[in-house]
Design a protein around this motif. Structure first.
Motif, PDB file in Angstrom:
ATOM      1  N   LEU A 159      29.535  46.283  45.016  1.00 56.33           N
ATOM      2  CA  LEU A 159      29.827  45.051  45.746  1.00 56.33           C
ATOM      3  C   LEU A 159      30.423  45.342  47.121  1.00 56.33           C
ATOM      4  CD1 LEU A 159      31.126  43.195  42.628  1.00 56.33           C
ATOM      5  CD2 LEU A 159      29.349  42.276  44.131  1.00 56.33           C
ATOM      6  N   ARG A 160      31.250  46.372  47.179  1.00 54.92           N
ATOM      7  CA  ARG A 160      31.852  46.737  48.472  1.00 54.92           C
ATOM      8  C   ARG A 160      30.755  47.191  49.458  1.00 54.92           C
ATOM      9  NH1 ARG A 160      34.924  50.244  46.590  1.00 54.92           N
ATOM     10  NH2 ARG A 160      36.555  48.786  45.978  1.00 54.92           N
ATOM     11  N   LEU A 161      29.826  48.006  48.981  1.00 54.96           N
ATOM     12  CA  LEU A 161      28.728  48.456  49.836  1.00 54.96           C
ATOM     13  C   LEU A 161      27.829  47.291  50.242  1.00 54.96           C
ATOM     14  CD1 LEU A 161      27.768  51.783  48.012  1.00 54.96           C
ATOM     15  CD2 LEU A 161      28.843  51.563  50.263  1.00 54.96           C
ATOM     16  N   PHE A 162      27.580  46.392  49.299  1.00 48.47           N
ATOM     17  CA  PHE A 162      26.791  45.196  49.604  1.00 48.47           C
ATOM     18  C   PHE A 162      27.465  44.382  50.701  1.00 48.47           C
ATOM     19  CE2 PHE A 162      26.546  40.584  48.711  1.00 48.47           C
ATOM     20  CZ  PHE A 162      25.197  40.354  48.965  1.00 48.47           C
ATOM     21  N   GLY A 163      28.766  44.193  50.597  1.00 51.86           N
ATOM     22  CA  GLY A 163      29.483  43.419  51.596  1.00 51.86           C
ATOM     23  C   GLY A 163      29.440  44.065  52.974  1.00 51.86           C
ATOM     24  N   ARG A 164      29.645  45.371  53.005  1.00 54.21           N
ATOM     25  CA  ARG A 164      29.636  46.076  54.291  1.00 54.21           C
ATOM     26  C   ARG A 164      28.250  46.066  54.938  1.00 54.21           C
ATOM     27  NH1 ARG A 164      33.253  51.313  52.345  1.00 54.21           N
ATOM     28  NH2 ARG A 164      35.297  50.289  52.480  1.00 54.21           N
ATOM     29  N   ALA A 165      27.223  46.238  54.130  1.00 57.73           N
ATOM     30  CA  ALA A 165      25.866  46.307  54.680  1.00 57.73           C
ATOM     31  C   ALA A 165      25.337  44.946  55.102  1.00 57.73           C
ATOM     32  CB  ALA A 165      24.930  46.932  53.646  1.00 57.73           C
ATOM     33  N   SER A 166      25.717  43.894  54.370  1.00 54.70           N
ATOM     34  CA  SER A 166      25.155  42.570  54.612  1.00 54.70           C
ATOM     35  C   SER A 166      26.040  41.687  55.477  1.00 54.70           C
ATOM     36  CB  SER A 166      24.911  41.860  53.277  1.00 54.70           C
ATOM     37  OG  SER A 166      26.160  41.589  52.627  1.00 54.70           O
ATOM     38  N   GLY A 167      27.316  42.029  55.562  1.00 56.77           N
ATOM     39  CA  GLY A 167      28.258  41.175  56.271  1.00 56.77           C
ATOM     40  C   GLY A 167      28.833  40.059  55.420  1.00 56.77           C
ATOM     41  N   VAL A 168      28.456  39.997  54.140  1.00 58.38           N
ATOM     42  CA  VAL A 168      29.004  38.982  53.237  1.00 58.38           C
ATOM     43  C   VAL A 168      30.430  39.377  52.842  1.00 58.38           C
ATOM     44  CG1 VAL A 168      28.788  37.893  50.974  1.00 58.38           C
ATOM     45  CG2 VAL A 168      26.748  38.357  52.331  1.00 58.38           C
ATOM     46  N   PRO A 169      31.425  38.507  53.034  1.00 53.26           N
ATOM     47  CA  PRO A 169      32.782  38.825  52.585  1.00 53.26           C
ATOM     48  C   PRO A 169      32.842  38.895  51.049  1.00 53.26           C
ATOM     49  CG  PRO A 169      32.805  37.030  54.185  1.00 53.26           C
ATOM     50  CD  PRO A 169      31.379  37.228  53.777  1.00 53.26           C
ATOM     51  N   VAL A 170      33.183  40.048  50.540  1.00 51.28           N
ATOM     52  CA  VAL A 170      33.305  40.258  49.099  1.00 51.28           C
ATOM     53  C   VAL A 170      34.762  40.526  48.775  1.00 51.28           C
ATOM     54  CG1 VAL A 170      32.687  41.729  47.151  1.00 51.28           C
ATOM     55  CG2 VAL A 170      30.958  41.148  48.862  1.00 51.28           C
ATOM     56  N   HIS A 171      35.304  39.770  47.825  1.00 49.86           N
ATOM     57  CA  HIS A 171      36.702  39.943  47.437  1.00 49.86           C
ATOM     58  C   HIS A 171      36.768  40.178  45.929  1.00 49.86           C
ATOM     59  CE1 HIS A 171      40.964  39.458  48.742  1.00 49.86           C
ATOM     60  NE2 HIS A 171      41.126  39.295  47.450  1.00 49.86           N
ATOM     61  N   THR A 172      37.485  41.220  45.539  1.00 50.87           N
ATOM     62  CA  THR A 172      37.598  41.596  44.130  1.00 50.87           C
ATOM     63  C   THR A 172      38.972  41.218  43.587  1.00 50.87           C
ATOM     64  OG1 THR A 172      36.050  43.446  44.339  1.00 50.87           O
ATOM     65  CG2 THR A 172      37.611  43.538  42.509  1.00 50.87           C
ATOM     66  N   LEU A 173      38.982  40.557  42.443  1.00 51.81           N
ATOM     67  CA  LEU A 173      40.222  40.266  41.723  1.00 51.81           C
ATOM     68  C   LEU A 173      40.326  41.235  40.555  1.00 51.81           C
ATOM     69  CD1 LEU A 173      40.081  36.359  41.571  1.00 51.81           C
ATOM     70  CD2 LEU A 173      41.442  37.767  43.129  1.00 51.81           C
ATOM     71  N   ARG A 174      41.416  41.993  40.508  1.00 52.41           N
ATOM     72  CA  ARG A 174      41.646  42.904  39.385  1.00 52.41           C
ATOM     73  C   ARG A 174      42.537  42.192  38.376  1.00 52.41           C
ATOM     74  NH1 ARG A 174      42.200  48.304  43.225  1.00 52.41           N
ATOM     75  NH2 ARG A 174      39.945  48.696  43.336  1.00 52.41           N
ATOM     76  N   ILE A 175      41.938  41.930  37.212  1.00 51.39           N
ATOM     77  CA  ILE A 175      42.497  40.986  36.252  1.00 51.39           C
ATOM     78  C   ILE A 175      43.043  41.717  35.028  1.00 51.39           C
ATOM     79  CG2 ILE A 175      41.975  38.958  34.854  1.00 51.39           C
ATOM     80  CD1 ILE A 175      39.532  38.528  36.769  1.00 51.39           C
ATOM     81  N   PRO A 176      44.277  41.399  34.608  1.00 55.14           N
ATOM     82  CA  PRO A 176      44.816  41.946  33.360  1.00 55.14           C
ATOM     83  C   PRO A 176      44.454  41.037  32.182  1.00 55.14           C
ATOM     84  CG  PRO A 176      46.524  40.750  34.520  1.00 55.14           C
ATOM     85  CD  PRO A 176      45.260  40.607  35.348  1.00 55.14           C
ATOM     86  N   GLY A 177      45.311  40.965  31.170  1.00 57.30           N
ATOM     87  CA  GLY A 177      45.050  40.116  30.019  1.00 57.30           C
ATOM     88  C   GLY A 177      45.129  38.641  30.386  1.00 57.30           C
ATOM     89  N   ILE A 178      44.099  37.874  30.007  1.00 60.92           N
ATOM     90  CA  ILE A 178      44.051  36.440  30.310  1.00 60.92           C
ATOM     91  C   ILE A 178      44.531  35.676  29.069  1.00 60.92           C
ATOM     92  CG2 ILE A 178      42.590  34.524  31.054  1.00 60.92           C
ATOM     93  CD1 ILE A 178      40.562  36.658  32.013  1.00 60.92           C
ATOM     94  N   TYR A 179      45.412  34.709  29.304  1.00 67.20           N
ATOM     95  CA  TYR A 179      45.902  33.929  28.172  1.00 67.20           C
ATOM     96  C   TYR A 179      45.961  32.453  28.559  1.00 67.20           C
ATOM     97  CZ  TYR A 179      50.417  33.114  30.394  1.00 67.20           C
ATOM     98  OH  TYR A 179      51.396  32.689  31.251  1.00 67.20           O
ATOM     99  N   ALA A 180      46.022  31.591  27.569  1.00 74.30           N
ATOM    100  CA  ALA A 180      46.251  30.159  27.738  1.00 74.30           C
ATOM    101  C   ALA A 180      46.258  29.544  26.346  1.00 74.30           C
ATOM    102  CB  ALA A 180      45.182  29.504  28.604  1.00 74.30           C
ATOM    103  N   PRO A 181      47.188  28.653  26.059  1.00 76.64           N
ATOM    104  CA  PRO A 181      47.214  28.033  24.729  1.00 76.64           C
ATOM    105  C   PRO A 181      45.940  27.276  24.375  1.00 76.64           C
ATOM    106  CG  PRO A 181      49.315  27.714  25.840  1.00 76.64           C
ATOM    107  CD  PRO A 181      48.378  28.303  26.855  1.00 76.64           C
ATOM    108  N   ASP A 182      45.195  26.775  25.381  1.00 80.29           N
ATOM    109  CA  ASP A 182      43.969  26.036  25.106  1.00 80.29           C
ATOM    110  C   ASP A 182      42.717  26.901  25.272  1.00 80.29           C
ATOM    111  OD1 ASP A 182      44.211  26.307  27.833  1.00 80.29           O
ATOM    112  OD2 ASP A 182      43.508  24.281  28.306  1.00 80.29           O
ATOM    113  N   ARG A 183      42.880  28.203  25.238  1.00 82.64           N
ATOM    114  CA  ARG A 183      41.766  29.154  25.349  1.00 82.64           C
ATOM    115  C   ARG A 183      41.541  29.793  23.990  1.00 82.64           C
ATOM    116  NH1 ARG A 183      39.516  33.019  29.156  1.00 82.64           N
ATOM    117  NH2 ARG A 183      39.468  35.127  28.315  1.00 82.64           N
ATOM    118  N   GLU A 184      40.294  29.913  23.576  1.00 85.56           N
ATOM    119  CA  GLU A 184      40.007  30.535  22.282  1.00 85.56           C
ATOM    120  C   GLU A 184      40.538  31.964  22.268  1.00 85.56           C
ATOM    121  OE1 GLU A 184      36.254  31.509  19.268  1.00 85.56           O
ATOM    122  OE2 GLU A 184      35.901  30.484  21.181  1.00 85.56           O
ATOM    123  N   GLY A 185      41.400  32.271  21.299  1.00 88.92           N
ATOM    124  CA  GLY A 185      42.028  33.586  21.237  1.00 88.92           C
ATOM    125  C   GLY A 185      42.958  33.846  22.394  1.00 88.92           C
ATOM    126  N   GLY A 186      43.429  32.794  23.034  1.00 86.09           N
ATOM    127  CA  GLY A 186      44.202  32.935  24.260  1.00 86.09           C
ATOM    128  C   GLY A 186      45.688  33.115  24.090  1.00 86.09           C
TER     129      GLY A 186
END
Length: 308
Positions: A159-186
């Motif tokens: 994705l980083r190479l794609f962004g640099r070559a095409s000019g499309v802004p690419v932003h990556t979110l590095r995500i840990p454990g996702i939780y929420a009481p209304d999420r299945e298995g959350g």
């Protein structure tokens, strides 16, 4: 070009609207869709006919396609003004276990026509590997320890190479454990009811979390405000070791705290997948999330989120 000078004339309103395409529209993707205003058209790639009624009920236009079948992705070219890529890499049965062919197939389709204005990728904090409890800012070099983390690093690189070559802004979110009481298995409630052990205090590791609603808001902030070719840790303010996290949850739910076991005996009592998470310890620095993406966390600590 003004519409009176455009040889095609004025474009229909449906083509002037922002169109957000969600790849991997599960729980978080649907939360993203609910946050968007009605004037934004939300589309979602799905390979499951069973999910079509659910997507339509949420106001999302389902698009049939499969990341494992690149020929089905051609229709995505030029379709969306912005893209959120939340689909995980495939499992272990690959010609090269370090590569993510799904991201490669998606990018090849997007290159065919009309590039998006921005793209957000949902990666994992596992790309940092074991930091032995140290802080992990986004400037820390990646050091993947598992095949799934290697595939995420490959996706980030593509994705980083794609962004640099095409000019499309690419932003990556590095995500840990996702939780929420209304999420299945959350929530950890199910695991607590099973009495699954956690590591003894002297062997315990730091764990990181993000509420699903805060993650959805981070996706949208990155889509419109994220700096190009950058990564952001999408994590809350909690600094807890894993055993302490489960103790906290047990107290909130009025359940017994889980038993503690030493690391050298854990392999006899815990599944391999769980052991792999217990082999890495890091604390995510979320300064960039709050300062650059300007996210005010609705659930700054996991205790507040579990009570919600």
């Amino acid at each position: 070009m003004p519409s009176n000078l455009n040889p095609l004339g004025a474009l229909p309103s449906r083509f002037r609207r922002q169109r957000v395409l969600v790849i991997g529209c599960g729980d978080v993707g649907l939360r993203v869709a609910r946050l968007l205003p009605p004037r934004v058209r939300v589309l979602a790639l799905t390979s499951s006919a069973e999910r079509v009624p659910l997507l339509r009920a949420q106001g999302v236009l389902p698009l049939a396609g499969n990341l494992d079948q690149p020929a089905t992705l051609r229709r995505l070219a030029g379709l969306a003004t912005r893209v959120i890529h939340l689909a995980p890499p495939p499992g272990d049965k690959l010609p090269d276990w370090r590569r993510d062919p799904r991201t490669l197939a998606l990018l090849r389709a997007l290159r065919l026509r009309g590039l998006p204005q921005s793209l957000v990728y949902g990666s994992t904090s596992g790309v940092y590997g074991d930091c032995q409890g140290d802080w992990a800012p986004e400037t820390r070099p990646v050091n993947p320890h598992t095949p799934r983390a290697w595939r995420r690093v490959d996706a980030e690189d593509q994705l980083r190479l794609f962004g640099r070559a095409s000019g499309v802004p690419v932003h990556t979110l590095r995500i840990p454990g996702i939780y929420a009481p209304d999420r299945e298995g959350g929530t950890p409630r199910g695991r607590l009811l099973k009495g699954t052990p956690v590591l003894a205090a002297q062997d315990d590791v730091y764990t990181n979390h993000i509420h699903a609603d805060d993650l959805a808001r981070a996706c949208l902030a990155a889509l419109w405000r994220g700096k190009p070719q950058r990564s952001t840790n999408a994590s809350d303010d909690t600094q807890l070791k894993m055993g302490d996290y489960f103790d906290l949850a047990a107290d909130l739910y009025g359940l017994p705290r889980p038993p503690r076991v030493a690391r050298h005996t854990a392999q006899d009592e815990l599944p391999l997948v769980l052991l792999s998470f217990m082999s890495e310890s890091r604390r995510l620095d979320n300064t960039r999330l709050k300062q650059e993406l300007r996210i005010r966390l609705h659930y700054p600590t996991v205790a507040q989120g579990l009570r919600a």
